[in-house]
Scaffold this motif. Structure first.
Motif, PDB file in Angstrom:
ATOM      1  N   ARG A   1       8.796  -0.852   5.642  1.00  0.00           N
ATOM      2  CA  ARG A   1       9.959   0.225   5.123  1.00  0.00           C
ATOM      3  C   ARG A   1      10.412   0.920   6.405  1.00  0.00           C
ATOM      4  NH1 ARG A   1       8.165   4.094   0.658  1.00  0.00           N
ATOM      5  NH2 ARG A   1       6.570   4.643   2.138  1.00  0.00           N
ATOM      6  N   THR A   2       9.283   1.394   7.315  1.00  0.00           N
ATOM      7  CA  THR A   2       9.771   2.027   8.636  1.00  0.00           C
ATOM      8  C   THR A   2       9.535   0.914   9.780  1.00  0.00           C
ATOM      9  OG1 THR A   2       8.753   4.145   7.457  1.00  0.00           O
ATOM     10  CG2 THR A   2       9.516   4.124   9.813  1.00  0.00           C
TER      11      THR A   2
ATOM     12  N   ASP B   1      12.747  -3.138   2.224  1.00  0.00           N
ATOM     13  CA  ASP B   1      12.456  -2.501   1.172  1.00  0.00           C
ATOM     14  C   ASP B   1      11.503  -3.642   0.284  1.00  0.00           C
ATOM     15  OD1 ASP B   1      11.783  -1.161  -1.124  1.00  0.00           O
ATOM     16  OD2 ASP B   1      13.591  -0.284  -1.537  1.00  0.00           O
ATOM     17  N   ALA B   2      10.209  -3.440   0.088  1.00  0.00           N
ATOM     18  CA  ALA B   2       9.657  -4.460  -0.754  1.00  0.00           C
ATOM     19  C   ALA B   2       9.880  -4.527  -2.196  1.00  0.00           C
ATOM     20  CB  ALA B   2       8.228  -4.756  -0.335  1.00  0.00           C
TER      21      ALA B   2
ATOM     22  N   THR C   1      -4.239  -6.980  -1.447  1.00  0.00           N
ATOM     23  CA  THR C   1      -5.605  -6.383  -1.062  1.00  0.00           C
ATOM     24  C   THR C   1      -5.872  -5.449  -2.463  1.00  0.00           C
ATOM     25  OG1 THR C   1      -4.954  -4.486   0.177  1.00  0.00           O
ATOM     26  CG2 THR C   1      -5.634  -6.505   1.329  1.00  0.00           C
TER      27      THR C   1
ATOM     28  N   CYS D   1       3.198  -1.809   7.361  1.00  0.00           N
ATOM     29  CA  CYS D   1       2.591  -1.518   8.633  1.00  0.00           C
ATOM     30  C   CYS D   1       1.882   0.053   8.748  1.00  0.00           C
ATOM     31  CB  CYS D   1       3.675  -1.322   9.608  1.00  0.00           C
ATOM     32  SG  CYS D   1       3.180  -1.538  11.360  1.00  0.00           S
TER      33      CYS D   1
ATOM     34  N   ASN E   1      -4.678   5.547   1.972  1.00  0.00           N
ATOM     35  CA  ASN E   1      -3.466   5.847   1.483  1.00  0.00           C
ATOM     36  C   ASN E   1      -3.888   7.096   0.355  1.00  0.00           C
ATOM     37  OD1 ASN E   1      -1.259   6.290  -0.889  1.00  0.00           O
ATOM     38  ND2 ASN E   1      -0.181   5.257   0.888  1.00  0.00           N
TER      39      ASN E   1
ATOM     40  N   VAL F   1      -4.174  -0.119   7.040  1.00  0.00           N
ATOM     41  CA  VAL F   1      -4.688  -1.640   6.712  1.00  0.00           C
ATOM     42  C   VAL F   1      -4.037  -2.667   7.415  1.00  0.00           C
ATOM     43  CG1 VAL F   1      -5.566  -3.220   4.815  1.00  0.00           C
ATOM     44  CG2 VAL F   1      -5.925  -0.942   4.563  1.00  0.00           C
TER      45      VAL F   1
ATOM     46  N   PHE G   1     -11.914  -5.360   1.264  1.00  0.00           N
ATOM     47  CA  PHE G   1     -13.559  -5.452   1.241  1.00  0.00           C
ATOM     48  C   PHE G   1     -14.018  -5.082  -0.103  1.00  0.00           C
ATOM     49  CE2 PHE G   1     -17.165  -5.640   4.056  1.00  0.00           C
ATOM     50  CZ  PHE G   1     -18.164  -5.759   3.187  1.00  0.00           C
ATOM     51  N   ASP G   2     -13.514  -4.050  -0.823  1.00  0.00           N
ATOM     52  CA  ASP G   2     -14.105  -3.821  -2.173  1.00  0.00           C
ATOM     53  C   ASP G   2     -12.795  -3.572  -2.932  1.00  0.00           C
ATOM     54  OD1 ASP G   2     -14.201  -1.701  -0.653  1.00  0.00           O
ATOM     55  OD2 ASP G   2     -15.816  -0.641  -1.948  1.00  0.00           O
TER      56      ASP G   2
ATOM     57  N   LYS H   1       7.493   1.457  13.083  1.00  0.00           N
ATOM     58  CA  LYS H   1       6.058   1.115  13.093  1.00  0.00           C
ATOM     59  C   LYS H   1       5.648  -0.172  13.600  1.00  0.00           C
ATOM     60  CE  LYS H   1       4.485   4.874   9.635  1.00  0.00           C
ATOM     61  NZ  LYS H   1       4.079   4.997   8.509  1.00  0.00           N
TER      62      LYS H   1
HETATM   63  P1  NDP Z   1      -0.742   3.075   4.039  1.00  0.00           P
HETATM   64  O1  NDP Z   1       0.054   4.135   3.258  1.00  0.00           O
HETATM   65  O2  NDP Z   1      -1.221   3.507   5.310  1.00  0.00           O
HETATM   66  O3  NDP Z   1       0.400   1.737   4.496  1.00  0.00           O
HETATM   67  C1  NDP Z   1       1.486   1.372   3.365  1.00  0.00           C
HETATM   68  C2  NDP Z   1       2.565   0.516   4.247  1.00  0.00           C
HETATM   69  O4  NDP Z   1       3.194   0.092   3.393  1.00  0.00           O
HETATM   70  C3  NDP Z   1       3.320   1.664   4.971  1.00  0.00           C
HETATM   71  O5  NDP Z   1       3.599   1.241   6.231  1.00  0.00           O
HETATM   72  C4  NDP Z   1       4.526   2.003   4.334  1.00  0.00           C
HETATM   73  O6  NDP Z   1       5.675   2.211   4.855  1.00  0.00           O
HETATM   74  C5  NDP Z   1       4.665   0.476   3.562  1.00  0.00           C
HETATM   75  N1  NDP Z   1       5.383   0.476   2.414  1.00  0.00           N
HETATM   76  C6  NDP Z   1       5.390   1.453   1.221  1.00  0.00           C
HETATM   77  N2  NDP Z   1       6.135   1.161   0.632  1.00  0.00           N
HETATM   78  C7  NDP Z   1       7.003  -0.011   0.861  1.00  0.00           C
HETATM   79  C8  NDP Z   1       8.364  -0.692   0.515  1.00  0.00           C
HETATM   80  N3  NDP Z   1       8.670  -0.174  -0.555  1.00  0.00           N
HETATM   81  N4  NDP Z   1       8.804  -1.536   1.176  1.00  0.00           N
HETATM   82  C9  NDP Z   1       8.021  -1.968   2.620  1.00  0.00           C
HETATM   83  N5  NDP Z   1       6.895  -1.160   2.947  1.00  0.00           N
HETATM   84  C10 NDP Z   1       6.353  -0.155   2.257  1.00  0.00           C
HETATM   85  O7  NDP Z   1      -1.598   2.427   2.925  1.00  0.00           O
HETATM   86  P2  NDP Z   1      -2.926   1.747   3.386  1.00  0.00           P
HETATM   87  O8  NDP Z   1      -2.923   0.833   4.890  1.00  0.00           O
HETATM   88  O9  NDP Z   1      -3.999   2.683   3.415  1.00  0.00           O
HETATM   89  O10 NDP Z   1      -3.359   0.537   2.311  1.00  0.00           O
HETATM   90  C11 NDP Z   1      -2.643  -0.431   2.163  1.00  0.00           C
HETATM   91  C12 NDP Z   1      -3.263  -1.194   0.985  1.00  0.00           C
HETATM   92  O11 NDP Z   1      -4.461  -1.635   1.174  1.00  0.00           O
HETATM   93  C13 NDP Z   1      -2.828  -0.490  -0.423  1.00  0.00           C
HETATM   94  O12 NDP Z   1      -2.478  -1.499  -1.254  1.00  0.00           O
HETATM   95  C14 NDP Z   1      -4.404  -0.008  -0.654  1.00  0.00           C
HETATM   96  O13 NDP Z   1      -4.693  -0.033  -2.028  1.00  0.00           O
HETATM   97  C15 NDP Z   1      -5.192  -1.336  -0.046  1.00  0.00           C
HETATM   98  N6  NDP Z   1      -6.480  -0.881   0.222  1.00  0.00           N
HETATM   99  C16 NDP Z   1      -7.285  -1.883  -0.196  1.00  0.00           C
HETATM  100  C17 NDP Z   1      -8.803  -1.956  -0.053  1.00  0.00           C
HETATM  101  C18 NDP Z   1     -10.082  -2.801  -0.324  1.00  0.00           C
HETATM  102  O14 NDP Z   1     -10.961  -2.628  -0.123  1.00  0.00           O
HETATM  103  N7  NDP Z   1      -9.353  -3.892  -0.947  1.00  0.00           N
HETATM  104  C19 NDP Z   1      -9.258  -0.545   0.759  1.00  0.00           C
HETATM  105  C20 NDP Z   1      -8.269   0.348   1.274  1.00  0.00           C
HETATM  106  C21 NDP Z   1      -6.920   0.021   0.791  1.00  0.00           C
HETATM  107  P3  NDP Z   1       6.008   3.329   5.713  1.00  0.00           P
HETATM  108  O15 NDP Z   1       5.145   3.254   7.004  1.00  0.00           O
HETATM  109  O16 NDP Z   1       7.442   3.607   5.856  1.00  0.00           O
HETATM  110  O17 NDP Z   1       5.364   4.474   4.664  1.00  0.00           O
END
Ligand code: NDP
Length: 419
Positions: A35-36, A61-62, A106, A9, A203, A12, A161-162, A39
């Protein structure tokens, strides 16, 4: 019509969730599990009165395959969209297999702990054999091909996107514009300004690992690796203007190189301002980008995770970011015996994204294709047992969906080339 379990959450995910809620005809029900959980609940609160989509939430917790399998079995979705972090790709794929559900993500797998000796031995062998040293690669997820095929399930990898849209652009160019594609240059330009001296648009840990690593590109089927930021070009981007861009390693090069072996050269460029690079070099030089834990006052900390805690949350950049992104691909090749070159790209405005869904354009340009990829799978338009990237299906319905769901694209003939 469909029920989607969305994991994560963050920046993205919040866009993907908002877009699923705009597309209630397809996504009748979603569950946001992360995880949280607060949100997830905040997103539900924000959206539930404005959508017909029924929203549920859960804490998960994934990394815990057993707990995740149980959650998937209990909710019984048509597919799972992984918009958590690349660290969770394999555990979520395992849980999808155990629960018998399609999988979408993604970004390709990379380990959280790059000092893990078991992972490192495989990584070092790959570096030697293939010739690129990025921490992430497709081998881990391509290894699930038989498992998904035998289970009759689809895994769609990298629908951001990429990677994601850029590979769909490649499939579209191949289908409609070329008999043979010779070169692909993928250009990712962010002309946005958030007003902070330094922040990352997604991230920070994943982003900084990616851009501080050596660059590489593929030529005649072989990887060529170069020191980080050592190939620089200038390009005049529609909607943004003149920008410096640097050659980076990027995951779609690997998939396109495998699936379109006739392409002679595939490169990826991303724009960076001088201030971003100076900050990044400084942080790297003092060890702040390290993933190796250190002991500080009796407590173990991972420098890059500590840095993440100091930097602005990418999800908070929305209201302050102005300007546009321009992401696309330049293709050269042959059509009907004649040389041809085209540029397919999308221009996206940070403030327009913020007005629509409360996020900046980097999260938007990733979250919209995440929703579209999930839609392709749950509606059966992109369904095939096995593990696939986005260049391996019919690009037409996806391209149509980009226009409909907020990322309109254009095709320009005879563009200015990078070199
Ligand atoms: P964020 O760090 O903003 O969000 C990640 C989310 O995943 C958070 O809500 C986090 O929880 C949750 N999370 C992390 N670990 C776990 C877990 N073990 N179990 C459950 N939930 C978990 O990342 P972004 O949104 O910026 O990025 C998300 C994905 O998108 C990434 O894989 C990134 O690489 C990909 N991406 C792809 C792009 C593309 O164009 N293809 C471009 C940009 C990003 P918590 O809130 O507790 O931290």
């Amino acid at each position: 019509m469909a029920r989607l379990l969305i994991i994560g959450c963050g920046g993205v995910a919040q866009v993907a969730i908002s877009k699923c809620c705009q597309n209630s005809d397809v996504f009748e029900e979603i569950m946001i599990a992360s995880r949280t959980v607060s949100k997830c609940e905040a997103m539900k609160e924000k959206l539930q009165d404005k959508t017909k989509t029924v929203i549920k939430t859960a804490q998960i917790d994934a990394d815990d395959v057993e707990a995740l399998t149980k959650l998937i079995k209990d909710y019984a979705p048509d597919a799972v969209l992984n918009v958590a972090l690349p660290y969770q790709d394999l555990t979520i794929m395992d849980a999808c297999l155990a629960a018998g559900v399609d999988y979408i993500d993604t970004a390709n797998y990379e380990p959280e702990d790059t000092d893990d000796p078991e992972w490192r031995a495989i990584y070092e062998k790959r570096c030697k054999e293939l010739g690129f040293s990025a921490y992430f690669d497709y081998s881990w997820q391509w290894a699930y091909e038989d498992k998904f095929k035998n289970a009759g399930l689809t895994a769609l990898l990298g629908t951001g996107f990429d990677p994601g849209v850029t590979s769909v652009f490649a499939a579209y160019a191949k289908k409609h514009y070329f008999d043979e594609i010779h070169t692909i240059d993928i250009l990712d330009c962010n002309g946005g300004d958030h007003g902070y001296p330094f922040a990352t648009n997604f991230n920070p840990e994943i982003n900084l690992r990616e851009v501080s690593a050596p660059g590489s590109y593929m030529e005649n089927g072989k990887w060529i690796e170069i020191p980080a930021m050592s190939i620089k070009r200038e390009y005049d981007f529609d909607g943004v203007g003149m920008k410096d861009m640097y050659l980076l390693h990027h995951e779609e090069i690997e998939a396109l190189g495998r699936n379109m072996p006739e392409v002679k050269r595939i490169r990826f460029f991303m724009t960076f301002g001088q201030s971003y690079l100076t900050h990044m070099n400084c942080l790297e030089n003092v060890g702040m980008l390290s993933t190796t834990p250190i002991n500080f006052n009796g407590q173990e900390i991972v420098p890059i995770q500590f840095l993440k805690a100091l930097l602005p949350d990418p999800a908070s950049l929305g209201p302050r970011t102005v300007g546009k992104t321009n992401i696309g691909c330049i293709f050269t090749g042959i059509k009907d015996g004649k040389e041809r070159s085209i540029y397919i790209y999308n221009v996206c405005d940070h403030q327009e994204c913020y007005k629509e869904v409360g996020s900046q354009a980097i999260s938007y340009t990733t979250g919209v294709p995440a929703m579209i990829g999930a839609m392709m799978v749950v509606t059966g338009q992109w369904k095939n047992p096995g593990v696939f990237t986005t260049d391996e299906f019919d690009p037409d319905p996806y391209m149509e969906a980009l226009n409909k769901w907020g990322l309109p694209w254009q095709v320009v003939e005879n563009p200015v080339l990078v070199d």
